[in-house]
Design a protein around this motif. Structure first.
Motif, short mmCIF file in Angstrom:
data_model
loop_
_atom_site.label_atom_id
_atom_site.label_comp_id
_atom_site.label_asym_id
_atom_site.label_seq_id
_atom_site.Cartn_x
_atom_site.Cartn_y
_atom_site.Cartn_z
N ALA A 162 -23.48 21.82 31.85
CA ALA A 162 -24.70 21.12 32.27
C ALA A 162 -25.94 21.98 31.98
O ALA A 162 -26.98 21.45 31.58
N PRO A 200 -30.11 20.66 38.08
CA PRO A 200 -29.20 20.61 39.23
C PRO A 200 -29.93 20.18 40.50
O PRO A 200 -31.12 20.48 40.67
N PHE A 209 -26.02 16.89 38.60
CA PHE A 209 -26.90 17.27 37.49
C PHE A 209 -27.52 16.01 36.91
O PHE A 209 -26.83 15.03 36.66
#
Length: 146
Positions: free
Chosen positions: A82, A89, A122
């Motif tokens: 991610a 996040p 995310f």
């Protein structure tokens, strides 16, 4: 336990499965989560997820398929991948469905770091065109590997 690091996570045996699951989820949404990825990968069955979300299971790790070492490695790979995708996040609060609405637990230990890793979602924060290009690139890479 095999340590997953920034330098080694792409070589981990779970990396292709995690990337495939993330790519599939990004086709449908701009947000991914470890729970959805585990469902997509088959490490968590929908019936077990439903039992956990209703509060019938004390923690998510009790119903995950595979050992806790595998789950930990997958969580680390999700975070690294991610980050590579420049996703943002954010923490999500999981609450029991129904009248009680209590906070759900992910881990047997209740360790705050582990709990935060499971609850970290995310978000895709770039253009739709970049997302489509990334999905197509990853799918092409995966088809070449087969």
């Amino acid at each position: 336990m095999k340590k997953v690091t920034v330098g080694s996570y792409r070589k981990d045996k779970y990396y292709p499965k995690v990337v495939k699951a993330i790519t599939h989820l990004l086709k449908e949404s701009d947000e991914i989560s470890p729970v959805k990825i585990m469902l997509q990968m088959g490490n968590l069955l929908p019936k077990d997820y439903e039992a956990w979300i209703r509060g019938q299971v004390p923690c998510l790790e009790r119903v995950l398929h595979g050992n806790l070492s595998k789950a930990s490695r997958i969580l680390r790979i999700i975070g690294f991948h991610a980050h590579d995708l420049n996703m943002i996040p954010h923490q999500h609060a999981y609450r029991q469905r129904g009248s009680k609405q209590r906070q759900l637990r992910f881990s047997l230990s209740g360790d705050s770091g582990v709990e935060m890793a499971y609850a970290r979602h995310f978000r895709w924060n770039q253009s739709h065109e970049k997302k489509q290009a990334m999905i197509e690139r990853i799918l092409a890479e995966q088809s070449q590997e087969l």
